[in-house]
Enzyme design. Structure first.
Site, short mmCIF file in Angstrom:
data_model
loop_
_atom_site.label_atom_id
_atom_site.label_comp_id
_atom_site.label_asym_id
_atom_site.label_seq_id
_atom_site.Cartn_x
_atom_site.Cartn_y
_atom_site.Cartn_z
N LYS A 201 0.87 -1.20 0.00
CA LYS A 201 0.00 0.00 0.00
C LYS A 201 0.89 1.23 0.00
CE LYS A 201 -2.59 1.16 3.68
NZ LYS A 201 -3.79 1.48 4.47
C1 R5P Z 1 -3.04 4.08 8.69
O1 R5P Z 1 -3.68 4.60 9.58
C2 R5P Z 1 -3.59 2.95 8.00
O2 R5P Z 1 -2.66 2.15 7.34
C3 R5P Z 1 -4.72 3.28 7.07
O3 R5P Z 1 -5.34 2.07 6.83
C4 R5P Z 1 -4.33 3.90 5.75
O4 R5P Z 1 -3.63 5.07 5.93
C5 R5P Z 1 -5.53 4.09 4.83
O5 R5P Z 1 -6.40 5.00 5.36
P1 R5P Z 1 -6.59 6.46 4.74
O6 R5P Z 1 -7.29 6.27 3.43
O7 R5P Z 1 -7.41 7.16 5.75
O8 R5P Z 1 -5.23 7.06 4.54
#
Ligand code: R5P
Length: 292
Positions: A201
């Site tokens: 990610k």
């Molecule tokens: C961090 O808090 C996590 O990995 C979240 O799942 C990730 O950042 C995705 O969430 P957002 O779309 O709010 O950035």
């Protein structure tokens, strides 16, 4: 006794057994269980996923939109391909009858009050198996104060996951002091993939994102990042998919929207329906205006 040998049984001797290349980039040599779990996360029809990320509480506590997961998030779950959360929320709030795949947050340690890169593996593989999760997720802080530890933690999770057929999602976390550009994300995502993560990610960048997806040998999904206007978030998802992302892992831009259901459906329309951001935004507005 051998099987009864009836006349006319057909063994299709002239038909070679066919094998297929696995549909996800870089995943062909993985074992069956791992591929099966990835096939639940990524839709085999288009190789894409819409992950609903609600794991923020593991370092942020009850952040805006996640004050009551039971009230505000559970209604969204049927719209997602995958739910990303912590084991605490899974056990206390998410009904076990939910059948979408779960990606479990498996790292933790510091809160927002401390140095975030100072993370550890915060979950046993045994508990991941007990919970029936389809992947684990761990933060990797390239360039961060505890860079090496976070990278080695990821490799430990990868090793444990390989033992039991559970993929590892490496999450590239960017410290405030680092520049978020394609050069940085090429470095971070490639390191994660080289060291064994089955998918990664990262964040979307306007310039050169296609070089990030091209140079990463495993699928990439994008985080949504801070809340932005809905049309901007939809444009970001659209551009990321067009530039090679295999989906989104989106949190704040969904659960902090004034219509989380509208955003879920709009993001889905982009990721799986190849809809334009403008059409998806119309869908979001229609759902919002209907009061959902
Ligand atoms: C961090 O808090 C996590 O990995 C979240 O799942 C990730 O950042 C995705 O969430 P957002 O779309 O709010 O950035």
């Amino acid at each position: 006794m051998p099987e009864a040998d009836n006349e006319g049984k057909n063994f299709y001797e002239g038909t070679p057994q066919k094998g297929k290349l696995f549909f996800l980039k870089g995943s062909n040599e993985l074992d069956w269980g791992m591929k099966n779990r990835l096939s639940r996360i990524f839709n085999p029809k288009d190789g894409r996923t819409v992950m609903l990320a609600i794991d923020h509480g593991y370092f942020q506590g009850p952040t805006t939109g996640l004050e009551r997961v039971d009230v505000s998030i559970l209604p969204l779950v049927p719209e997602a391909d995958t739910l990303m959360c912590t084991r605490g929320i899974l056990r206390t709030v998410v009904p076990p009858s939910v059948t979408i795949p779960v990606v479990i947050r498996a790292s933790g340690g510091p809160s927002i009050l401390k140095e975030l890169s100072n993370e550890e593996i915060a979950m046993d593989m045994e508990d991941c198996i007990r919970l029936g999760v389809c992947a684990t997720a761990i933060q990797v802080f390239i360039g961060g104060e505890f860079e090496s530890r976070s990278v080695v933690n990821m490799t430990r999770l990868v090793d444990a996951g390989l033992r039991y057929g559970i993929p590892t999602l490496a999450v590239t976390a960017v410290g405030k002091e680092l520049v978020r550009n394609a050069q940085y994300f090429r470095l971070a995502t490639r390191i994660c993939a080289e060291l064994g993560a089955q998918y990664v990610k990262t964040y979307y960048v306007e310039e050169g994102f296609e070089t990030v997806t091209a140079s990463c040998p495993v699928p990439i999904v994008i985080a949504g990042g801070k809340k932005r206007p809905e049309l901007d978030a939809l444009k970001m998802a659209y551009n990321a998919i067009r530039q090679g992302a295999a989906g989104v892992d989106m949190g704040r831009n969904i659960f902090q929207s004034d219509s989380p259901t509208g955003m879920m459906k709009a993001v889905n329309a982009i990721v799986h329906g190849n809809e334009t951001p403008e059409k998806a935004f119309d869908l979001y507005q229609t759902i919002k205006n209907s009061g959902s």
